[in-house]
Enzyme design. Structure first.
Site, PDB file in Angstrom:
ATOM      1  N   GLU A   1     -29.398  10.949  21.180  1.00 47.31           N
ATOM      2  CA  GLU A   1     -29.029  12.162  20.451  1.00 47.31           C
ATOM      3  C   GLU A   1     -28.437  11.869  19.080  1.00 47.31           C
ATOM      4  OE1 GLU A   1     -26.634  16.359  21.157  1.00 47.31           O
ATOM      5  OE2 GLU A   1     -26.470  14.759  22.622  1.00 47.31           O
TER       6      GLU A   1
ATOM      7  N   GLU B   1     -21.701  23.385  15.545  1.00 50.97           N
ATOM      8  CA  GLU B   1     -20.811  23.582  16.684  1.00 50.97           C
ATOM      9  C   GLU B   1     -19.398  23.054  16.458  1.00 50.97           C
ATOM     10  OE1 GLU B   1     -24.033  23.652  20.361  1.00 50.97           O
ATOM     11  OE2 GLU B   1     -23.173  21.724  19.723  1.00 50.97           O
TER      12      GLU B   1
END
Length: 666
Positions: A603, A460
């Site tokens: 994360e 991303e």
């Protein structure tokens, strides 16, 4: 390797210290410093533990969304906290700052959390909470008090209504049916947009003599004298319901404590434990010789299992039922990272993820139409509606289109494992519509190859790029899977599916597959190209896989890269037979992301947003599809020879596939 990684941060060492007394089924904490709680969840409701005594942090309701007050984007709803207790001993209220000897044990085997502490020289107290696995809208808190002297106690249940709910109303009443008295305490509220009603109700359960309950302000409870040394047990039992699932949530929520009154503490507890036992019997991983790895793997399985139920037609958000992280939306995290583990260990749980997508196919078709394409274009972030739910500032919502392939590949893999042609026929429309999307999305080049322009890929960090490796590779695989499905079912095959799937370009750069057209060595978020070898089947040559691994493993963001990258690298190194690098990346897939006191996933190494079920899914894939040697093929699961890290004595994976196969690697 492990010694080096343990000094990554003080946070990690805190986590390691707090688990000294743990075993393979229990995680034990004895410090509330830097505390990150655990979700006691049953797939319908998630109750997050708190370091404050006798209180929960929050309750997350699966599949219930309302617009955020900040930007109108949908957000998963927090429910009414209904298991909280004000406990006083000799007229002194137990609080966070007046207790001693605090500890907490999370039982992964039984899906329960028990907090223990002492209060002055009066008593020791245990507070156990659970979301009942057997009864989806039900939960219970069990309190055991061991008096150190004769004491007077008062115990009052109170409920907390989060700010995102409104028009809260509470009531206490004693219902009667013949000789049975049924005291019920409840609170109902509305979501801010008036879309849903949420109602929670409780009662008290007792061993032996029933105590008389009374209402004091907004609390309901009882008072009693206890005798030194005589343990006393009671429970708060009830449930929470919403109008999303139930037409009359208020009355149904009241039926939950009424049912509990007739069942009693032990029967409710036994049913809950049995349901968890059945899950573990049909899907577990045993690691001999490495307690830390065993705990982490079981904890990952516990969280995945607790965040979903069979036949609910719900999927799993990145943070599951542990928080409102990422607004509780459904991403590719479900299909690519969590689903592969569920598919081979708990197929019925995996199927629910597919049902969620199938139910929203029409909205995916609508999105394709909105942007001028054919077929179905699934949203990057999805809520209960199936429409695009990504915040408008995030380019991923429009351009991270590989999600459409991820969904289609997950559907094919379910068929491939089950070989269920009846199911395939009923769900073939999902494959067909995604294939139609891709042939309308590609652009034909002068040399008759096809490109996919202007996308955001799995990496991303690279936005508005052409021919992203994973986007193109996943489109190829989705198209080829649709062709195979059509052949099996005797459905017509669109010639464009064949032409496009055979000619989508994957660019090369100095002997490696290129992250995207024009890529020249930039830092990447995660191993986009590496996904072509696993879980995709686009790159199958081991020499090429090794080159791509060596190159991109050094390009992954070492500071903020997500845990999933190392899970995939571990799988690929294991498949190449490099057990040292496979183990190195396996450890990197969880240890830097662990938070105290239980090692909940965050994360990235520098974030604090647990529990990151996506990362847990990737770490489990490293075990099953890497060390375990399991491979998904078009003809079902294939069991290759696995490899065993030198740090382990053996690896045992229980309950693989429809026949619950067990494999042991020594």
């Amino acid at each position: 390797m492990k010694i080096k990684l343990l000094v990554i941060s003080s946070i990690i060492s805190l986590s390691a210290v707090s688990q000294i007394k743990s075993d393979e089924w229990h995680l034990t904490a004895n410090s509330r410093q830097n505390y990150f709680g655990v979700a006691m969840a049953n797939g319908q409701i998630g109750i997050v533990t708190n370091d404050e005594p006798l209180k929960t942090k929050e309750i997350i309701l699966n599949g219930v969304y309302q617009p955020s007050t900040e930007n109108g984007i949908s957000k998963i709803v927090r429910g009414i906290e209904f298991l909280n207790l004000h406990l006083s001993i000799n007229n002194e209220l137990i609080k966070s700052d007046n207790i001693d000897n605090w500890s907490q044990v999370v039982s992964m085997k039984e899906g329960m959390s028990t907090v223990s502490f002492s209060f002055k020289d009066y008593a020791s107290i245990d507070y156990t909470i659970l979301a009942n696995r057997a009864i989806p809208y039900s939960a219970m808190a069990i309190v055991e008090i061991t008096p150190k002297k004769d004491i007077d106690i008062s115990a009052f249940n109170y409920m907390i209504v989060p700010d995102e709910l409104k028009n809260a109303k509470s009531q206490y009443r004693v219902l009667k049916d013949n000789q049975f008295l049924m005291p019920v305490f409840g609170t109902s509220a509305k979501t801010l947009n008036d879309k849903y009603t949420i109602a929670a109700s409780t009662t008290f359960l007792f061993d032996g003599q029933t105590e008389t309950l009374s209402q004091v302000g907004t609390e309901v409870g009882f008072a009693k004298k206890l005798v030194k040394g005589k343990k006393y047990r009671f429970a708060i039992a009830g449930g929470i319901c919403t109008s999303k699932d139930i037409t009359d949530p208020l009355n149904e929520s009241e039926r939950q404590p009424i049912f509990a009154l007739q069942e009693g503490i032990d029967k409710l507890l036994d049913r809950h434990k049995l349901s968890w036992s059945e899950l573990w019997k049909t899907g577990d991983i045993e690691i001999e010789g490495d307690l830390d790895a065993q705990q982490r793997v079981r904890f990952a399985l516990y969280n995945l299992y607790s965040f979903i139920r069979p036949e609910t037609r719900q999927s799993i958000a990145p943070m599951g039922l542990s928080s409102q992280g990422y607004n509780g939306h459904i991403f590719w995290d479900s299909e690519l990272w969590m689903y592969p583990t569920l598919l081979v260990l708990q197929p019925e749980l995996a199927k629910s993820c597919l049902d969620y997508r199938s139910d929203r196919l029409q909205k995916a078709k609508q999105k394709a139409t909105i942007y001028g394409y054919k077929g179905a274009m699934f949203p990057w972030e999805s809520d209960d509606t199936g429409e695009e739910a990504t915040p408008t500032w995030a380019l991923t919502g429009i351009f991270e289109q590989h999600i459409t392939s991820d969904v289609a590949i997950a559907f094919w893999n379910y068929y491939a494992m089950t070989q269920d042609k009846v199911w395939l026929k009923s769900e073939y429309k999902v494959l067909k519509e995604t294939a139609d999307f891709w042939v309308s999305r590609v652009v034909k080049n002068a040399d008759a190859s096809y490109s996919i322009l202007n996308v955001v890929g799995a990496d991303e960090y690279a936005q508005h790029v052409d021919d992203n490796a994973f986007t193109n590779g996943s489109a190829i695989e989705a198209l080829k899977n649709t062709i195979k499905a059509a052949t099996i079912l005797g459905e017509p095959i669109n010639p464009k599916w064949v032409e496009v799937s055979n000619n989508i370009v994957i660019h090369k750069l100095n002997g490696i597959n290129q992250d995207y057209k024009g890529y020249n060595g930039e830092t990447i978020k995660q191993g986009d190209v590496n996904l072509l070898a696993y879980p995709l089947h686009i790159i199958t040559d081991n020499e090429q896989i090794a080159k791509d691994l060596a190159y991109y493993s050094e390009k992954v963001d070492k500071k903020d890269g997500p845990a999933m990258a190392h899970g995939i690298l571990s799988v690929l190194y294991a498949r190449l037979g490099d057990k040292e690098k496979a183990y190195e990346h396996f450890v990197k897939a969880y240890l830097p992301n662990s938070r105290p006191p239980f090692g909940v996933f965050s994360e990235s190494a520098n974030s604090n947003n647990p529990y990151f079920a996506t990362g847990a899914g990737a770490m489990l894939q490293a075990i099953i599809y890497g060390f375990g040697g399991v491979e998904q093929t078009d003809n079902g699961l294939k069991f290759n020879k696995g490899i065993l890290p030198k740090q382990w004595k053996s690896l045992k994976i229980i309950g693989l596939g429809l026949n619950d196969k067990t494999i042991i690697i020594k």
